[in-house]
Design a protein around this motif. Structure first.
Motif, mmCIF file in Angstrom:
data_model
loop_
_atom_site.group_PDB
_atom_site.id
_atom_site.type_symbol
_atom_site.label_atom_id
_atom_site.label_comp_id
_atom_site.label_asym_id
_atom_site.label_seq_id
_atom_site.Cartn_x
_atom_site.Cartn_y
_atom_site.Cartn_z
ATOM 1 N N ARG A 153 -4.956 11.889 10.875
ATOM 2 C CA ARG A 153 -4.845 10.667 10.079
ATOM 3 C C ARG A 153 -6.187 9.938 9.999
ATOM 4 N NH1 ARG A 153 -0.717 6.022 11.834
ATOM 5 N NH2 ARG A 153 -1.940 6.229 13.727
ATOM 6 N N VAL A 154 -6.933 9.930 11.099
ATOM 7 C CA VAL A 154 -8.255 9.296 11.104
ATOM 8 C C VAL A 154 -9.177 9.982 10.107
ATOM 9 C CG1 VAL A 154 -10.329 8.911 12.484
ATOM 10 C CG2 VAL A 154 -8.084 8.415 13.451
ATOM 11 N N LEU A 155 -9.190 11.314 10.133
ATOM 12 C CA LEU A 155 -10.043 12.058 9.215
ATOM 13 C C LEU A 155 -9.643 11.813 7.760
ATOM 14 C CD1 LEU A 155 -10.422 15.558 10.912
ATOM 15 C CD2 LEU A 155 -12.248 13.946 10.424
ATOM 16 N N GLY A 156 -8.349 11.945 7.458
ATOM 17 C CA GLY A 156 -7.896 11.803 6.084
ATOM 18 C C GLY A 156 -8.128 10.414 5.532
ATOM 19 N N SER A 157 -7.793 9.397 6.299
ATOM 20 C CA SER A 157 -7.954 8.031 5.812
ATOM 21 C C SER A 157 -9.419 7.663 5.676
ATOM 22 C CB SER A 157 -7.230 7.043 6.731
ATOM 23 O OG SER A 157 -7.751 7.101 8.043
ATOM 24 N N GLY A 204 -11.329 4.471 -7.222
ATOM 25 C CA GLY A 204 -11.863 3.573 -6.211
ATOM 26 C C GLY A 204 -10.766 2.834 -5.465
ATOM 27 N N LEU A 205 -10.000 2.032 -6.184
ATOM 28 C CA LEU A 205 -8.996 1.193 -5.541
ATOM 29 C C LEU A 205 -7.796 1.995 -5.055
ATOM 30 C CD1 LEU A 205 -9.072 -1.894 -7.942
ATOM 31 C CD2 LEU A 205 -10.373 -1.498 -5.835
ATOM 32 N N LEU A 206 -7.354 2.997 -5.820
ATOM 33 C CA LEU A 206 -6.190 3.784 -5.402
ATOM 34 C C LEU A 206 -6.457 4.556 -4.103
ATOM 35 C CD1 LEU A 206 -3.322 4.728 -5.911
ATOM 36 C CD2 LEU A 206 -4.246 6.531 -7.405
ATOM 37 N N PRO A 207 -7.567 5.279 -3.951
ATOM 38 C CA PRO A 207 -7.823 5.930 -2.658
ATOM 39 C C PRO A 207 -7.917 4.939 -1.503
ATOM 40 C CG PRO A 207 -9.215 6.892 -4.347
ATOM 41 C CD PRO A 207 -8.572 5.684 -4.958
ATOM 42 N N LEU A 208 -8.510 3.758 -1.737
ATOM 43 C CA LEU A 208 -8.586 2.758 -0.667
ATOM 44 C C LEU A 208 -7.194 2.266 -0.287
ATOM 45 C CD1 LEU A 208 -11.680 0.640 -1.791
ATOM 46 C CD2 LEU A 208 -11.550 2.237 0.131
ATOM 47 N N ALA A 209 -6.319 2.068 -1.273
ATOM 48 C CA ALA A 209 -4.955 1.623 -0.975
ATOM 49 C C ALA A 209 -4.187 2.692 -0.199
ATOM 50 C CB ALA A 209 -4.231 1.288 -2.280
ATOM 51 N N ILE A 210 -4.354 3.968 -0.590
ATOM 52 C CA ILE A 210 -3.688 5.051 0.136
ATOM 53 C C ILE A 210 -4.200 5.118 1.570
ATOM 54 C CG2 ILE A 210 -3.365 7.546 0.252
ATOM 55 C CD1 ILE A 210 -3.488 7.582 -2.799
ATOM 56 N N ALA A 211 -5.517 4.961 1.757
ATOM 57 C CA ALA A 211 -6.088 4.994 3.106
ATOM 58 C C ALA A 211 -5.547 3.855 3.957
ATOM 59 C CB ALA A 211 -7.613 4.913 3.018
ATOM 60 N N LEU A 212 -5.420 2.654 3.363
ATOM 61 C CA LEU A 212 -4.883 1.518 4.109
ATOM 62 C C LEU A 212 -3.434 1.767 4.507
ATOM 63 C CD1 LEU A 212 -5.261 -1.385 5.144
ATOM 64 C CD2 LEU A 212 -4.564 -2.199 2.888
ATOM 65 N N TRP A 213 -2.624 2.272 3.586
ATOM 66 C CA TRP A 213 -1.226 2.595 3.906
ATOM 67 C C TRP A 213 -1.146 3.639 5.007
ATOM 68 C CZ3 TRP A 213 0.862 7.504 3.052
ATOM 69 C CH2 TRP A 213 2.230 7.617 3.335
ATOM 70 N N TRP A 214 -2.003 4.652 4.921
ATOM 71 C CA TRP A 214 -1.996 5.734 5.901
ATOM 72 C C TRP A 214 -2.347 5.207 7.293
ATOM 73 C CZ3 TRP A 214 -4.866 10.986 4.706
ATOM 74 C CH2 TRP A 214 -4.329 11.999 5.517
#
Length: 260
Positions: free
Chosen positions: A86-90, A135-145
């Motif tokens: 999870r650390v790597l992916g996010s 930009g924003l979508l990957p950041l939102a997915i990372a925050l959720w993850w």
């Protein structure tokens, strides 16, 4: 005493940034050809400088990718933890999204180096759409993850996700670099950048020996049509600095600008 293994998140962040740069370069500079790095600067109209800037941009992405891979190797002992995947992916998603956010803020709006699309009357919707999607979508997915409950400690399902995630991330970086360096496969039009001061007669003689037909020349960049474009590398011994064919052609191999 053994030093603690470095955290893999920093390596994944750098690799995410490099992948974001490679993605932009391959999709926008090469495939779609919507802009060069410095397309928005009125004072930089020399095509040779535009292509040089694109090449330097890709070189920077290569350096970031190599640094990220080196850090990932050093952090390999920390990849067995239950949360390592999870650390790597996010972190990789944060790097990918962060690249596009900074590119929008700095390159598109503050410095005006380029816009996502330079050939439309109103580039702002394209800037905003690209920023939201990449930009924003990957950041939102990372925050959720990152906010998901952590997995249980100890071995079991998910304990090997760190290693498999590291392999996937490393392979993505190792594949993106070569893809960014490849020219278009079906191109018989080749761009050749001759060194400043190369006499026109010398350039014509070199092209004639390869049975190349000159389509146009601009700012030291020549567009030629060749029956055997894979032989264009031979021009490197006759005053050419770069040719748009071969394993390191990159943006030059994809560029198809119209003559001015």
């Amino acid at each position: 005493m053994t030093a603690p293994a470095p955290a893999p998140g920093r390596a994944a962040l750098l690799l995410g940034i490099a992948l974001g740069g490679f993605f932009d370069g391959i999709v926008l500079h090469q495939v779609l050809q919507w802009h060069h790095l410095l397309s928005g600067l009125e004072r930089v109209r020399d095509l040779r400088l535009q292509l040089l800037a694109d090449g330097l941009f890709h070189a920077l992405m290569y350096l970031l990718a190599l640094l990220g891979l080196a850090l990932l190797w050093r952090a390999r002992r920390a990849l067995s933890g239950p949360a390592a995947g999870r650390v790597l992916g996010s972190a990789a998603l944060v790097g990918f999204g962060l690249w596009h956010v900074l590119d929008a803020l700095l390159s598109h709006w503050l410095l005006g180096l380029h816009r996502v699309r330079m050939d439309v009357a109103d580039p702002l919707p394209w800037d905003l759409g690209w920023l939201a999607a990449f930009g924003l979508l990957p950041l939102a997915i990372a925050l959720w993850w990152r906010r998901r409950p952590p997995p249980a400690a100890g071995p079991g399902p998910g304990a090997g996700h760190g290693r498999s995630g590291a392999v996937a991330l490393g392979l993505a970086a190792l594949l993106a670099g070569p893809l960014a360096a490849l020219p278009a496969a079906d191109a018989d039009q080749v761009l050749v950048v001759f060194a400043p001061g190369t006499a026109g007669a010398r350039a014509f003689d070199a092209l004639a020996r390869l049975d190349a037909r000159v389509l146009w020349a601009r700012d030291g960049v020549w567009a030629v049509q060749m029956a055997q474009p894979h032989q264009a590398w031979r021009l490197l011994g006759d005053g050419a600095l770069l040719v748009g064919q071969g394993p390191l052609a990159g943006c030059l191999g994809w560029t198809r600008p119209a003559p001015r």
